[in-house]
Scaffold this active site. Structure first.
Site, short mmCIF file in Angstrom:
data_model
loop_
_atom_site.label_atom_id
_atom_site.label_comp_id
_atom_site.label_asym_id
_atom_site.label_seq_id
_atom_site.Cartn_x
_atom_site.Cartn_y
_atom_site.Cartn_z
N TYR A 1 29.05 -13.30 75.47
CA TYR A 1 27.81 -12.08 76.05
C TYR A 1 26.98 -13.19 77.34
CZ TYR A 1 28.66 -7.47 76.13
OH TYR A 1 28.94 -5.96 75.90
N ASP B 1 29.55 -4.59 70.06
CA ASP B 1 29.80 -3.29 71.61
C ASP B 1 30.94 -3.49 71.50
OD1 ASP B 1 28.95 -2.49 73.72
OD2 ASP B 1 30.51 -3.81 74.61
N ASP C 1 40.50 -6.72 64.79
CA ASP C 1 41.55 -5.46 65.33
C ASP C 1 41.96 -4.80 64.58
OD1 ASP C 1 42.84 -7.31 64.11
OD2 ASP C 1 44.55 -7.50 65.52
N ASP D 1 31.04 1.74 69.62
CA ASP D 1 31.25 2.55 70.55
C ASP D 1 33.19 3.54 69.60
OD1 ASP D 1 29.49 2.21 73.06
OD2 ASP D 1 31.30 2.25 74.02
N LYS E 1 37.83 -12.65 64.25
CA LYS E 1 39.48 -13.27 64.77
C LYS E 1 39.17 -14.41 64.11
CE LYS E 1 42.33 -10.96 66.46
NZ LYS E 1 43.46 -11.12 66.40
C1 IPM Z 1 25.56 -1.61 74.54
C2 IPM Z 1 26.10 -1.11 76.14
C3 IPM Z 1 25.89 -2.67 76.37
C4 IPM Z 1 25.80 -3.94 76.56
C5 IPM Z 1 25.00 -2.43 78.26
C6 IPM Z 1 25.05 -1.37 79.17
C7 IPM Z 1 25.19 -4.10 78.90
O1 IPM Z 1 27.13 -1.11 76.21
O2 IPM Z 1 24.17 -1.89 74.71
O3 IPM Z 1 26.32 -1.62 73.60
O4 IPM Z 1 27.03 -3.64 76.58
O5 IPM Z 1 25.62 -4.03 74.65
MG MG Z 2 28.41 -0.84 74.65
#
Ligand code: IPM
Ligand code: MG
Length: 369
Positions: free
Chosen positions: A142, A250, A226, A254, A193
């Site tokens: 990032y 990230d 993975d 999710d 990884k």
């Molecule tokens: C998160 C989001 C952020 C990220 C975005 C909104 C920049 O997806 O907090 O997981 O990628 O970190």
């Molecule tokens: Mg995210």
């Protein structure tokens, strides 16, 4: 002594709506529990761009550095897709994370019993799930340099981001993970990884160093990221604390979020080093985004943002019992069948609104006294 200070940054989309409910909760803790905060509010993301032409004004950044904790709603929306990369709403959020040096992002994925049916996985795989993902938040791909898009001599273009981690960056987030594990089930699984990336080899070696030298009593395992993604949907309850880098974190968070039934339920805490008063630099935000498709319709689930405030009570204000009171209130409301639209089975047409959900949590808090 003055009250602890909170900076509220509702941001874009449903951020403002869910934050309204959190404000009710903050008021409740002041009125009923004597936990008073000095609350200020400002703009971030597209909202800040609309007002100032930047997704985070310098004054807001300065305020964020001064307060005891920041509560953020969400940033982004289709309206801002056309903006230059440097002023996109997300840049405001990333600037907060980077300049406050919030290196440890705690993303708990907990499956409330009342919601076990909503997971895309079978109930027995997720019922009782309680894992904590610790995502490194201020480095890796990032932020790594070099980065950018440039022209090549042959007329092509090249896009570059750099995955880069130093010893200290890895060690400090590893420590955060081991500390959390000690207060939970004493297990850390580190994901990278190392089979294809040098940064992954270093990551593994440094996590092992911290383990051997500082936390030998915690159980440590390693997984390629993975495989980690696969294991998260195959048998998520094998995990206690997962520690991983910014980009893998990230994605994996999710993935873990969907195990719990709804992204509308998941809070997060982003913590940095202790400030002079002993509190960590901190920002709390729901894991969900700005959800432009349902903005302004009273459909948003405020629970993730409310539970983020519970994390603030626990990690910034040393009020773990009050945090548990709030989490228990949310759990009770769900057990009573109160549901926002994201938590209803298909075909069921009786959701409560965002503010009704907030009111139900307040009622459950009242009942807890
Ligand atoms: C998160 C989001 C952020 C990220 C975005 C909104 C920049 O997806 O907090 O997981 O990628 O970190
Ligand atoms: Mg995210």
């Amino acid at each position: 002594m003055s009250n602890p200070s909170l900076l509220i940054l509702p941001g874009d989309g449903i951020g403002a709506e869910v934050m309204e409910e959190v404000k009710k909760i903050i008021t409740w803790f002041g009125d009923k529990r004597g936990l008073n905060f000095d609350v200020s509010e400002d703009l971030v993301g597209g909202a800040a761009y609309d007002a100032h032409g930047t997704p985070l004004h310098d004054d807001t950044m300065a305020k964020a550095q001064e307060v005891d904790a920041v509560l953020l709603g969400a940033v982004g929306g289709p309206k801002y897709d056309v903006l230059d990369f440097s002023v996109k709403p997300e840049r405001g959020l990333l600037r907060l994370r980077k300049e406050m040096d919030l290196f440890a992002n705690l993303r708990p994925a907990q499956c409330f019993d009342a919601l076990a049916d909503f997971s895309s996985l079978k109930k027995d795989i997720v019922a009782g799930l309680d894992i904590m993902i610790v995502r490194e938040l201020t480095s890796g791909s990032y932020f790594g340099e070099p980065r950018g898009i440039s022209d090549l001599p042959d007329g092509q273009r090249v896009g570059i981001n750099t995955q880069r981690y130093t010893t200290d960056e890895i060690r400090r987030v590893a420590r955060a993970a081991f500390e959390l594990a000690k207060r939970r089930n004493n297990r850390v699984c580190s994901m990278e990884k190392a089979n294809v990336m040098e940064s992954g080899i270093l990551w593994r070696e440094e996590v092992i160093w911290v383990h051997e030298n500082e936390y030998p009593e915690v159980e440590l395992s390693h997984m390629y990221a993975d495989n980690g993604a696969m294991q998260l949907v195959r048998a998520p309850k094998q995990f206690d604390v997962i520690v991983t880098d910014n980009l893998f974190g990230d994605i994996l968070s999710d993935c873990a979020a969907m195990l719990t039934g709804s992204l509308g339920m998941l809070p997060s805490a982003s913590l940095g080093a202790p400030m002079e008063n002993g509190r960590p630099k901190a920002m709390y935000e729901p894991v969900h985004g700005s959800a432009p498709d349902i903005t302004g319709q009273g459909k948003a689930n405020p629970c993730a943002c409310i539970l983020s405030f519970a994390m603030a009570l626990r990690y910034s204000f040393d009020a773990g019992e009050e945090a548990t009171r709030l989490e228990t209130a949310v759990e009770k409301v769900l057990a009573d069948g109160v549901r926002t639209a994201d938590l209803l089975p298909a075909g069921d047409t009786s959701p409560v609104s965002t503010s009704q959900m907030g009111d139900a949590v307040i009622a459950a808090l009242d009942a807890s006294l």
